[in-house]
Write an enzyme that holds these catalytic residues in place. Structure first.
Site, PDB file in Angstrom:
ATOM      1  N   ASP A  40       0.819  -1.211   0.000  1.00  0.00           N
ATOM      2  CA  ASP A  40       0.000   0.000   0.000  1.00  0.00           C
ATOM      3  C   ASP A  40       0.848   1.255   0.000  1.00  0.00           C
ATOM      4  OD1 ASP A  40       0.493  -0.363   2.738  1.00  0.00           O
ATOM      5  OD2 ASP A  40      -1.469  -1.319   3.008  1.00  0.00           O
ATOM      6  N   LYS A  62      -5.338   3.214  -0.966  1.00  0.00           N
ATOM      7  CA  LYS A  62      -6.683   3.744  -0.736  1.00  0.00           C
ATOM      8  C   LYS A  62      -7.326   4.366  -1.968  1.00  0.00           C
ATOM      9  CE  LYS A  62      -7.148   4.963   4.075  1.00  0.00           C
ATOM     10  NZ  LYS A  62      -6.801   5.997   4.996  1.00  0.00           N
ATOM     11  N   MET A 173      -2.218   8.820  12.605  1.00  0.00           N
ATOM     12  CA  MET A 173      -3.344   9.289  11.781  1.00  0.00           C
ATOM     13  C   MET A 173      -4.056  10.470  12.449  1.00  0.00           C
ATOM     14  SD  MET A 173      -4.787   5.530  10.671  1.00  0.00           S
ATOM     15  CE  MET A 173      -4.593   4.817  12.299  1.00  0.00           C
TER      16      MET A 173
HETATM   17  N1  SAH Z   1       1.359  -0.040  10.736  1.00  0.00           N
HETATM   18  C1  SAH Z   1       1.916   1.311  10.725  1.00  0.00           C
HETATM   19  C2  SAH Z   1       0.871   2.375  11.047  1.00  0.00           C
HETATM   20  C3  SAH Z   1      -0.211   2.503   9.989  1.00  0.00           C
HETATM   21  S1  SAH Z   1      -1.338   3.804  10.324  1.00  0.00           S
HETATM   22  C4  SAH Z   1       3.104   1.355  11.688  1.00  0.00           C
HETATM   23  O1  SAH Z   1       3.291   0.435  12.499  1.00  0.00           O
HETATM   24  O2  SAH Z   1       3.901   2.292  11.583  1.00  0.00           O
HETATM   25  C5  SAH Z   1      -0.649   5.104   9.341  1.00  0.00           C
HETATM   26  C6  SAH Z   1      -0.058   6.185  10.230  1.00  0.00           C
HETATM   27  O3  SAH Z   1       1.238   5.783  10.653  1.00  0.00           O
HETATM   28  C7  SAH Z   1       0.154   7.526   9.571  1.00  0.00           C
HETATM   29  O4  SAH Z   1      -1.030   8.292   9.572  1.00  0.00           O
HETATM   30  C8  SAH Z   1       1.204   8.135  10.453  1.00  0.00           C
HETATM   31  O5  SAH Z   1       0.623   8.607  11.659  1.00  0.00           O
HETATM   32  C9  SAH Z   1       2.049   6.928  10.800  1.00  0.00           C
HETATM   33  N2  SAH Z   1       3.243   6.752   9.946  1.00  0.00           N
HETATM   34  C10 SAH Z   1       3.524   5.709   9.156  1.00  0.00           C
HETATM   35  N3  SAH Z   1       4.762   5.837   8.604  1.00  0.00           N
HETATM   36  C11 SAH Z   1       5.269   7.002   9.079  1.00  0.00           C
HETATM   37  C12 SAH Z   1       6.510   7.697   8.933  1.00  0.00           C
HETATM   38  N4  SAH Z   1       7.490   7.230   8.151  1.00  0.00           N
HETATM   39  N5  SAH Z   1       6.686   8.844   9.600  1.00  0.00           N
HETATM   40  C13 SAH Z   1       5.728   9.335  10.399  1.00  0.00           C
HETATM   41  N6  SAH Z   1       4.526   8.739  10.584  1.00  0.00           N
HETATM   42  C14 SAH Z   1       4.312   7.584   9.945  1.00  0.00           C
END
Ligand code: SAH
Length: 254
Positions: A40, A62, A173
């Site tokens: 994704d 999405k 998020m």
């Molecule tokens: N499974 C993922 C989270 C998915 S929800 C994890 O464990 O990281 C998606 C959210 O993750 C985004 O809205 C943001 O808040 C955060 N996110 C994911 N990658 C990021 C990154 N490289 N830097 C900052 N926030 C990140």
């Protein structure tokens, strides 16, 4: 199309926060061998480049609609792919079990007798703050943290009072509704001058850290871009301290 007598294995795989160096050895190995890779939006091109060049690459972000609408289709596609390939990788940003629907996908596949193997990933919830010099726990400052979603909330619906005694809050998020959430956090009893930080695109070359306070965020004074991890708590003060120290170190070495 290859027809198999039993389904192959689906590897629910964490891709980490972005930097390919933060992929696990297990993730890199299954990527290089899988016949199909589902990915994704948050998975970087450098990581996708590690896939076997003959692999089916299936984008399931999405854009095709809201995730709730596309999710049933993803589940069906995943199960179908397991009947075509011995190994299928379902790549997720960060860790699959942290706001990544890993639990749902695993249950769906297991019900259909498709073998599932989890390959954990480095979650952005922990690594993005850390890379920015913000520890989630710190002796004498913070003994607990909670990871919470800020998605589709106007701040009124989530029971932020429940998190009042948690020292450090990590909100994923949460960029879109930050104003309302910050207001609700203050209403729950957190001080308006409590420090907060957003780490945008953690672990990537375009990473940026924005520090602020709950009060300023509630007043709409903090510009932030998604994706970002939002950290609330006294630990945020460490960002200035550690960032300054590592700059000194860089100067000393240069
Ligand atoms: N499974 C993922 C989270 C998915 S929800 C994890 O464990 O990281 C998606 C959210 O993750 C985004 O809205 C943001 O808040 C955060 N996110 C994911 N990658 C990021 C990154 N490289 N830097 C900052 N926030 C990140």
């Amino acid at each position: 199309m290859v027809s198999r007598s039993r389904p192959g294995t689906v590897y629910l795989t964490g891709a980490g926060p972005g930097d390919p160096e933060l992929l696990t050895l297990a993730a890199a190995r299954v990527l290089s061998r899988a016949g199909a890779v589902f990915y994704d939006r948050l998975v970087s091109p450098e990581i996708l480049a590690l896939a076997h060049h003959g692999a089916e690459m299936i984008y399931v972000g999405k854009e095709g609609g809201q995730q709730d609408e596309v999710q049933p289709r993803i589940l069906r596609q995943l199960a179908a792919a397991a009947w075509r390939h011995a190994a299928v990788v379902r790549l997720k940003g960060g860790d699959p079990m942290v706001f990544g629907r890993g639990g749902e996908e695993w249950a769906y596949l297991a019900e259909r007798e498709v073998p599932v193997v989890l390959i954990p990933g480095v979650s952005s919830a922990i690594s993005a703050p850390g890379l920015s010099g913000i520890p989630l726990t710190l002796r004498g400052v913070a003994r607990s943290f909670a990871v919470v979603t800020g998605h589709e909330q106007d701040g009124q619906h989530e029971n932020w009072d429940a998190f009042r005694s948690i020292d450090t809050l990590v909100i994923l998020m949460g960029v879109a509704h930050r104003k309302q959430i910050a207001g609700a956090l203050i209403a729950s009893g957190r001080p308006a001058n409590q420090p907060a930080a957003f780490v945008e695109r953690g672990s990537t070359p375009r990473s940026r850290t924005v520090t602020s306070t709950l009060g300023a965020i509630a007043r709409g004074e903090t510009d932030v871009e998604s994706p970002a991890v939002w950290i609330v708590g006294e630990v945020v003060r460490q960002h200035e301290v550690l960032a300054a120290m590592s700059e000194e170190l860089i100067e000393a070495v240069a």
